[in-house]
Design a protein around this motif. Structure first.
Motif, PDB file in Angstrom:
ATOM      1  N   TYR A 222       0.837  -1.185   0.000  1.00  0.00           N
ATOM      2  CA  TYR A 222       0.000   0.000   0.000  1.00  0.00           C
ATOM      3  C   TYR A 222       0.871   1.233   0.000  1.00  0.00           C
ATOM      4  CZ  TYR A 222      -3.690  -3.180   1.473  1.00  0.00           C
ATOM      5  OH  TYR A 222      -4.571  -4.210   1.545  1.00  0.00           O
ATOM      6  N   VAL A 223       0.490   2.204  -0.799  1.00  0.00           N
ATOM      7  CA  VAL A 223       1.181   3.477  -0.764  1.00  0.00           C
ATOM      8  C   VAL A 223       0.159   4.543  -0.385  1.00  0.00           C
ATOM      9  CG1 VAL A 223       2.578   5.136  -2.033  1.00  0.00           C
ATOM     10  CG2 VAL A 223       2.748   2.701  -2.569  1.00  0.00           C
ATOM     11  N   PHE A 224       0.374   5.149   0.784  1.00  0.00           N
ATOM     12  CA  PHE A 224      -0.503   6.209   1.248  1.00  0.00           C
ATOM     13  C   PHE A 224       0.084   7.544   0.827  1.00  0.00           C
ATOM     14  CE2 PHE A 224      -1.275   2.743   4.249  1.00  0.00           C
ATOM     15  CZ  PHE A 224      -2.650   2.644   4.141  1.00  0.00           C
ATOM     16  N   HIS A 225      -0.711   8.304   0.090  1.00  0.00           N
ATOM     17  CA  HIS A 225      -0.263   9.614  -0.368  1.00  0.00           C
ATOM     18  C   HIS A 225      -1.003  10.691   0.394  1.00  0.00           C
ATOM     19  CE1 HIS A 225       1.699   7.939  -3.992  1.00  0.00           C
ATOM     20  NE2 HIS A 225       0.708   7.083  -3.989  1.00  0.00           N
ATOM     21  N   ARG A 226      -0.307  11.778   0.650  1.00  0.00           N
ATOM     22  CA  ARG A 226      -0.965  12.906   1.275  1.00  0.00           C
ATOM     23  C   ARG A 226      -0.454  14.179   0.632  1.00  0.00           C
ATOM     24  NH1 ARG A 226      -1.882  16.494   5.465  1.00  0.00           N
ATOM     25  NH2 ARG A 226      -3.820  16.053   6.588  1.00  0.00           N
ATOM     26  N   CYS A 227      -1.386  14.902   0.043  1.00  0.00           N
ATOM     27  CA  CYS A 227      -1.039  16.163  -0.596  1.00  0.00           C
ATOM     28  C   CYS A 227      -1.029  17.250   0.461  1.00  0.00           C
ATOM     29  CB  CYS A 227      -2.067  16.489  -1.684  1.00  0.00           C
ATOM     30  SG  CYS A 227      -1.716  18.021  -2.560  1.00  0.00           S
ATOM     31  N   GLU A 228      -0.358  18.355   0.151  1.00  0.00           N
ATOM     32  CA  GLU A 228      -0.287  19.467   1.103  1.00  0.00           C
ATOM     33  C   GLU A 228      -1.655  20.080   1.374  1.00  0.00           C
ATOM     34  OE1 GLU A 228       2.865  22.475   0.930  1.00  0.00           O
ATOM     35  OE2 GLU A 228       3.842  21.135  -0.496  1.00  0.00           O
ATOM     36  N   CYS A 229      -2.591  19.903   0.439  1.00  0.00           N
ATOM     37  CA  CYS A 229      -3.931  20.454   0.630  1.00  0.00           C
ATOM     38  C   CYS A 229      -4.752  19.589   1.575  1.00  0.00           C
ATOM     39  CB  CYS A 229      -4.652  20.594  -0.709  1.00  0.00           C
ATOM     40  SG  CYS A 229      -5.128  19.009  -1.438  1.00  0.00           S
ATOM     41  N   GLY A 230      -4.221  18.422   1.929  1.00  0.00           N
ATOM     42  CA  GLY A 230      -4.927  17.568   2.872  1.00  0.00           C
ATOM     43  C   GLY A 230      -5.578  16.369   2.242  1.00  0.00           C
ATOM     44  N   LEU A 231      -5.642  16.353   0.928  1.00  0.00           N
ATOM     45  CA  LEU A 231      -6.259  15.204   0.264  1.00  0.00           C
ATOM     46  C   LEU A 231      -5.358  13.986   0.412  1.00  0.00           C
ATOM     47  CD1 LEU A 231      -8.753  14.559  -1.651  1.00  0.00           C
ATOM     48  CD2 LEU A 231      -7.055  14.577  -3.472  1.00  0.00           C
ATOM     49  N   GLU A 232      -5.989  12.885   0.771  1.00  0.00           N
ATOM     50  CA  GLU A 232      -5.244  11.650   0.930  1.00  0.00           C
ATOM     51  C   GLU A 232      -5.822  10.591   0.015  1.00  0.00           C
ATOM     52  OE1 GLU A 232      -3.944  11.573   5.562  1.00  0.00           O
ATOM     53  OE2 GLU A 232      -6.084  11.371   5.144  1.00  0.00           O
ATOM     54  N   TRP A 233      -4.971   9.756  -0.471  1.00  0.00           N
ATOM     55  CA  TRP A 233      -5.452   8.631  -1.255  1.00  0.00           C
ATOM     56  C   TRP A 233      -4.458   7.492  -1.123  1.00  0.00           C
ATOM     57  CZ3 TRP A 233      -3.013  12.815  -3.132  1.00  0.00           C
ATOM     58  CH2 TRP A 233      -1.945  12.627  -3.990  1.00  0.00           C
ATOM     59  N   THR A 234      -4.961   6.328  -1.423  1.00  0.00           N
ATOM     60  CA  THR A 234      -4.163   5.125  -1.240  1.00  0.00           C
ATOM     61  C   THR A 234      -4.095   4.338  -2.533  1.00  0.00           C
ATOM     62  OG1 THR A 234      -4.994   5.014   1.013  1.00  0.00           O
ATOM     63  CG2 THR A 234      -3.877   3.064   0.174  1.00  0.00           C
ATOM     64  N   GLU A 235      -2.927   3.865  -2.823  1.00  0.00           N
ATOM     65  CA  GLU A 235      -2.767   2.965  -3.951  1.00  0.00           C
ATOM     66  C   GLU A 235      -2.435   1.587  -3.420  1.00  0.00           C
ATOM     67  OE1 GLU A 235      -0.855   4.734  -7.841  1.00  0.00           O
ATOM     68  OE2 GLU A 235       0.198   5.443  -6.070  1.00  0.00           O
ATOM     69  N   ARG A 236      -2.999   0.586  -4.048  1.00  0.00           N
ATOM     70  CA  ARG A 236      -2.720  -0.779  -3.611  1.00  0.00           C
ATOM     71  C   ARG A 236      -2.081  -1.550  -4.760  1.00  0.00           C
ATOM     72  NH1 ARG A 236      -5.380  -5.798  -3.510  1.00  0.00           N
ATOM     73  NH2 ARG A 236      -7.068  -4.967  -4.753  1.00  0.00           N
ATOM     74  N   PHE A 237      -0.999  -2.198  -4.469  1.00  0.00           N
ATOM     75  CA  PHE A 237      -0.332  -3.025  -5.474  1.00  0.00           C
ATOM     76  C   PHE A 237      -0.291  -4.441  -4.951  1.00  0.00           C
ATOM     77  CE2 PHE A 237       1.413   1.224  -5.597  1.00  0.00           C
ATOM     78  CZ  PHE A 237       1.349   1.551  -6.929  1.00  0.00           C
ATOM     79  N   GLU A 238      -0.610  -5.369  -5.820  1.00  0.00           N
ATOM     80  CA  GLU A 238      -0.523  -6.751  -5.384  1.00  0.00           C
ATOM     81  C   GLU A 238       0.917  -7.202  -5.435  1.00  0.00           C
ATOM     82  OE1 GLU A 238      -3.212  -9.561  -7.118  1.00  0.00           O
ATOM     83  OE2 GLU A 238      -4.883  -8.179  -6.861  1.00  0.00           O
ATOM     84  N   GLU A 239       1.356  -7.758  -4.330  1.00  0.00           N
ATOM     85  CA  GLU A 239       2.715  -8.264  -4.285  1.00  0.00           C
ATOM     86  C   GLU A 239       2.795  -9.543  -5.087  1.00  0.00           C
ATOM     87  OE1 GLU A 239       5.231  -6.814  -3.236  1.00  0.00           O
ATOM     88  OE2 GLU A 239       5.006  -5.858  -1.302  1.00  0.00           O
TER      89      GLU A 239
END
Ligand SMILES: [Zn+2]
Length: 86
Positions: free
Chosen positions: A34-51
Motif C-alpha cells: 500500500y502506498v498512502f499519499h498525502r497532498c499538502e492540501c490535505g487530500l489523501e489517497w491510497t494505492e494498492r499493489f498486489e505483491e
C-alpha cells in the motif's frame, strides 16, 4: 502569465499540485503493498499493489505453455481446468 508546457504524463491533485509532490508512505502487508499519499492540501489517497508471490516464480516458458494450451483448446475453460486438476 507563465505558459506551461502541456504534459499529459503529469498527474495533478484537484488543488493543482503535482501528485509527485505529495508525501508517500509505503506499507507492506502479506499480499499487498500500500502506498498512502498525502497532498499538502490535505487530500489523501491510497494505492494498492498486489505483491508478486516470489516463493513460486513463474517462468516465461510456463506462461508460454499455458498460452499454447489455451490456443489449441476448443471448449470451455472450466472443463480444461477440471481436466488439469483431475
Ligand atoms: Zn492537493
Amino acid at each position: 502569465m507563465q505558459k506551461r508546457k502541456l504534459e499529459p504524463e503529469t498527474l495533478r491533485c484537484r488543488c493543482g499540485r503535482e501528485l509527485t509532490t505529495a508525501t508517500a508512505n509505503v506499507y507492506h502487508s502479506h499480499l499487498n503493498r500500500y502506498v498512502f499519499h498525502r497532498c499538502e492540501c490535505g487530500l489523501e489517497w491510497t494505492e494498492r499493489f498486489e505483491e508478486v508471490d516470489r516463493s513460486e516464480p513463474i517462468s516465461g516458458d510456463e506462461l508460454l505453455a499455458v498460452h499454447q494450451v489455451l490456443l489449441g483448446y476448443e471448449g470451455r475453460v472450466p472443463d480444461l481446468l477440471q481436466e488439469a486438476f483431475a
